[in-house]
Design a protein around this motif. Structure first.
Motif, PDB file in Angstrom:
ATOM      1  N   GLU A 246      16.905  -5.056  -2.811  1.00 34.08           N
ATOM      2  CA  GLU A 246      17.528  -4.988  -1.320  1.00 34.08           C
ATOM      3  C   GLU A 246      19.057  -4.626  -1.628  1.00 34.08           C
ATOM      4  O   GLU A 246      19.568  -4.178  -0.533  1.00 34.08           O
ATOM      5  N   TRP A 247      19.767  -5.401  -2.368  1.00 32.02           N
ATOM      6  CA  TRP A 247      21.150  -5.285  -2.561  1.00 32.02           C
ATOM      7  C   TRP A 247      21.406  -4.014  -2.733  1.00 32.02           C
ATOM      8  O   TRP A 247      22.276  -3.146  -2.487  1.00 32.02           O
ATOM      9  N   LEU A 248      20.605  -3.410  -3.745  1.00 30.42           N
ATOM     10  CA  LEU A 248      20.821  -1.991  -4.308  1.00 30.42           C
ATOM     11  C   LEU A 248      20.540  -1.185  -2.997  1.00 30.42           C
ATOM     12  O   LEU A 248      21.514   0.065  -3.118  1.00 30.42           O
ATOM     13  N   HIS A 249      19.637  -1.033  -2.357  1.00 27.57           N
ATOM     14  CA  HIS A 249      19.454  -0.264  -1.283  1.00 27.57           C
ATOM     15  C   HIS A 249      20.499  -0.331  -0.171  1.00 27.57           C
ATOM     16  O   HIS A 249      21.038   0.611   0.348  1.00 27.57           O
ATOM     17  N   LYS A 250      21.000  -1.489  -0.245  1.00 28.23           N
ATOM     18  CA  LYS A 250      22.381  -1.875   0.735  1.00 28.23           C
ATOM     19  C   LYS A 250      23.614  -1.005   0.225  1.00 28.23           C
ATOM     20  O   LYS A 250      24.395  -0.185   1.076  1.00 28.23           O
ATOM     21  N   ALA A 251      23.528  -1.068  -0.916  1.00 29.56           N
ATOM     22  CA  ALA A 251      24.767  -0.415  -1.954  1.00 29.56           C
ATOM     23  C   ALA A 251      24.561   1.089  -1.876  1.00 29.56           C
ATOM     24  O   ALA A 251      25.555   1.953  -1.434  1.00 29.56           O
ATOM     25  N   GLU A 252      23.804   1.532  -1.618  1.00 30.06           N
ATOM     26  CA  GLU A 252      23.210   3.076  -1.708  1.00 30.06           C
ATOM     27  C   GLU A 252      23.403   3.541  -0.623  1.00 30.06           C
ATOM     28  O   GLU A 252      23.927   4.572  -0.186  1.00 30.06           O
ATOM     29  N   SER A 253      23.199   2.517   0.632  1.00 29.96           N
ATOM     30  CA  SER A 253      23.462   2.897   2.091  1.00 29.96           C
ATOM     31  C   SER A 253      24.869   3.013   2.342  1.00 29.96           C
ATOM     32  O   SER A 253      25.469   4.080   2.909  1.00 29.96           O
ATOM     33  N   ARG A 254      25.828   2.076   1.900  1.00 25.55           N
ATOM     34  CA  ARG A 254      27.139   2.266   2.068  1.00 25.55           C
ATOM     35  C   ARG A 254      27.537   3.682   1.353  1.00 25.55           C
ATOM     36  O   ARG A 254      28.694   4.409   1.751  1.00 25.55           O
ATOM     37  N   LEU A 255      27.157   3.806   0.050  1.00 26.47           N
ATOM     38  CA  LEU A 255      27.660   4.859  -0.717  1.00 26.47           C
ATOM     39  C   LEU A 255      27.092   6.284   0.075  1.00 26.47           C
ATOM     40  O   LEU A 255      28.036   7.314  -0.073  1.00 26.47           O
ATOM     41  N   LYS A 256      26.093   6.462   0.822  1.00 24.54           N
ATOM     42  CA  LYS A 256      25.770   7.426   1.568  1.00 24.54           C
ATOM     43  C   LYS A 256      26.683   7.882   2.576  1.00 24.54           C
ATOM     44  O   LYS A 256      26.907   8.906   2.570  1.00 24.54           O
ATOM     45  N   GLU A 257      27.439   6.814   3.052  1.00 28.88           N
ATOM     46  CA  GLU A 257      28.501   7.000   4.079  1.00 28.88           C
ATOM     47  C   GLU A 257      29.679   7.795   3.628  1.00 28.88           C
ATOM     48  O   GLU A 257      30.525   8.590   4.047  1.00 28.88           O
ATOM     49  N   ALA A 258      29.949   7.487   2.114  1.00 27.46           N
ATOM     50  CA  ALA A 258      31.043   8.160   1.411  1.00 27.46           C
ATOM     51  C   ALA A 258      30.992   9.511   1.378  1.00 27.46           C
ATOM     52  O   ALA A 258      32.159  10.393   1.268  1.00 27.46           O
ATOM     53  N   TYR A 259      29.862  10.001   1.388  1.00 26.92           N
ATOM     54  CA  TYR A 259      29.580  11.538   1.100  1.00 26.92           C
ATOM     55  C   TYR A 259      30.159  12.293   2.326  1.00 26.92           C
ATOM     56  O   TYR A 259      30.418  13.390   2.222  1.00 26.92           O
ATOM     57  N   ILE A 260      30.226  11.812   3.371  1.00 26.80           N
ATOM     58  CA  ILE A 260      30.404  12.415   4.693  1.00 26.80           C
ATOM     59  C   ILE A 260      31.947  12.723   4.513  1.00 26.80           C
ATOM     60  O   ILE A 260      32.702  13.779   4.801  1.00 26.80           O
ATOM     61  N   HIS A 261      32.811  11.660   3.814  1.00 26.22           N
ATOM     62  CA  HIS A 261      34.166  11.760   3.655  1.00 26.22           C
ATOM     63  C   HIS A 261      34.415  12.715   2.563  1.00 26.22           C
ATOM     64  O   HIS A 261      35.586  13.406   2.635  1.00 26.22           O
ATOM     65  N   LEU A 262      33.502  12.821   1.384  1.00 27.43           N
ATOM     66  CA  LEU A 262      33.774  13.669   0.455  1.00 27.43           C
ATOM     67  C   LEU A 262      33.740  15.246   1.197  1.00 27.43           C
ATOM     68  O   LEU A 262      34.394  16.014   0.301  1.00 27.43           O
ATOM     69  N   TYR A 263      32.615  15.254   2.083  1.00 28.41           N
ATOM     70  CA  TYR A 263      32.572  16.723   2.480  1.00 28.41           C
ATOM     71  C   TYR A 263      33.868  17.122   3.130  1.00 28.41           C
ATOM     72  O   TYR A 263      34.233  18.208   2.956  1.00 28.41           O
ATOM     73  N   ASN A 264      34.410  16.149   4.158  1.00 25.90           N
ATOM     74  CA  ASN A 264      35.552  16.398   4.517  1.00 25.90           C
ATOM     75  C   ASN A 264      36.676  16.902   3.665  1.00 25.90           C
ATOM     76  O   ASN A 264      37.583  17.698   3.885  1.00 25.90           O
TER      77      ASN A 264
END
Length: 370
Positions: A125-143
């Motif tokens: 569950e902790w790792l799923h949350k970590a993955e969810s937060r990291l997913k948001e980073a990809y939006i900014h990487l795209y930018n």
């Protein structure tokens, strides 16, 4: 042929006959327990002493060229292992028992395994949350990737700060903790994370201090890639191995309906329908095969690479690559091949397929469930 378990049984008989009050249980682990042993593989077996005298029964020896290590694990240490305070959790989680002194000892051991399972679920569950937060980073990487002017340092730093924060939040979740101080004041806590990228400090310094947009972008990409790698590594550690009967129950019966949609679309030359369902069924089969083998779902941040690799390794046909609106025959044949191969693959691994010739046979099946 020499059987190392005959030697292990002699040890069990020796303990149970001569020292029945000294040892709570005996088990073995490693390649012999996992079914990957070779002729030269040693036998790692341990015991949990029931009292202080029990520790003296530790014994290391060689029989017929095979190494045997009969060593003690105290109940206290077993508790620490079950709490993931040591790295060798598999010793308790995946071992096979050879001897148990009493129902009470057996129950105590099963509680340890239950604790491991609960801990593993919580860690995931902790790792799923970590993955969810990291997913948001990809939006900014795209930018960042769309920025054409390397001189616009403000825009680079604007996006980079978001990426850095999201990665650091992911790292705290990977380490099952939270920040006790604000940004800029928490460097010491970050530095002391047990789980972190090898170059975390240098990468952070580049993101924070560089005046080059290109360097900032490269550092953000590197940090995000490293954080994702850590998430995947921790997932590997915290789950059990393949469980085809448990995880694949009912899967074939469900996915067959999707495969039939593709066949029908091919027969009517309906390319749009064939496209959506062919891609869908290959993706669904790939994901479930990955989940069954690994014990967790593939990361959406890996663009399907993980599950498709496993799908191909198992020899299943590539439906997506042969999509062709001018010729439906190859796709139809490939789907029929997938249908047959998938059913055989699952049955060979103990999955029961509920397939009946007619309504009468199905009726008999329902009667058997009473």
């Amino acid at each position: 042929m020499f059987n190392p378990f005959e030697v292990a049984e002699l040890m069990v008989q020796h303990i149970s006959t001569n020292f029945p009050d000294d040892v709570s249980l005996i088990g073995y682990y490693g390649s012999r327990a996992q079914g990957t042993a070779t002729e030269r593989s040693d036998l790692d077996f341990f015991f949990i002493p029931a009292n202080a005298e029990g520790f003296r029964h530790s014994l290391q020896f060689v029989v017929n060229g095979i190494s045997f290590d009969f060593w003690p694990i105290s109940w206290e240490r077993a508790e620490r292992i079950a709490a993931f305070e040591e790295l060798n959790v598999s010793i308790i989680a995946d071992c096979k028992l050879l001897y148990v002194r009493s129902e009470e000892d057996h129950g105590r051991f099963l509680q340890l395994r239950s604790k491991i399972a609960d801990q593993a679920r919580a860690r995931l569950e902790w790792l799923h949350k970590a993955e969810s937060r990291l997913k948001e980073a990809y939006i900014h990487l795209y930018n960042l990737s769309k920025m054409s002017s390397v001189d616009d340092l403000v825009s680079f730093r604007y996006e980079a700060q978001e990426i850095l924060i999201l990665n650091l939040e992911s790292l705290s979740l990977i380490n099952h903790t939270y920040y006790t101080k604000g940004w800029g004041k928490n460097r010491e806590q970050i530095r002391n994370f047990p789980i972190q990228p090898d170059t975390l400090e240098q990468t952070m310094e580049t993101i924070l201090s560089s005046c080059s947009g290109i360097q900032i972008r490269e550092a953000c990409e590197r940090l995000t890639k490293d954080t994702l790698r850590l998430i995947l590594q921790q997932k590997e550690k915290d789950v059990s191995g393949p469980d085809y009967p448990g995880r694949m129950k009912g899967f074939y019966e469900e996915v067959k309906g999707i495969m039939d949609k593709v066949v029908s679309a091919c027969e009517s030359s309906d390319y749009h329908t064939a496209y959506f369902w062919a891609v869908g069924v290959q993706k669904e089969v790939s994901r479930f095969l990955y989940f069954t083998e690994k014990g967790y779902w593939p990361s959406p941040l890996c663009a399907g690479e993980e599950e498709l690799t496993l799908y191909k390794e198992l020899g299943f046909p590539d439906l997506i690559g042969i999509l062709n609106q001018e010729d439906f025959i190859p796709l139809k044949e490939a789907v029929e091949q997938l249908d047959s191969q998938l059913e055989q693959h699952l049955q060979s691994r103990g999955v029961q397929i509920n397939r009946f010739r007619d309504a009468e046979e199905f009726s008999d099946f329902l009667l058997s469930l009473r």
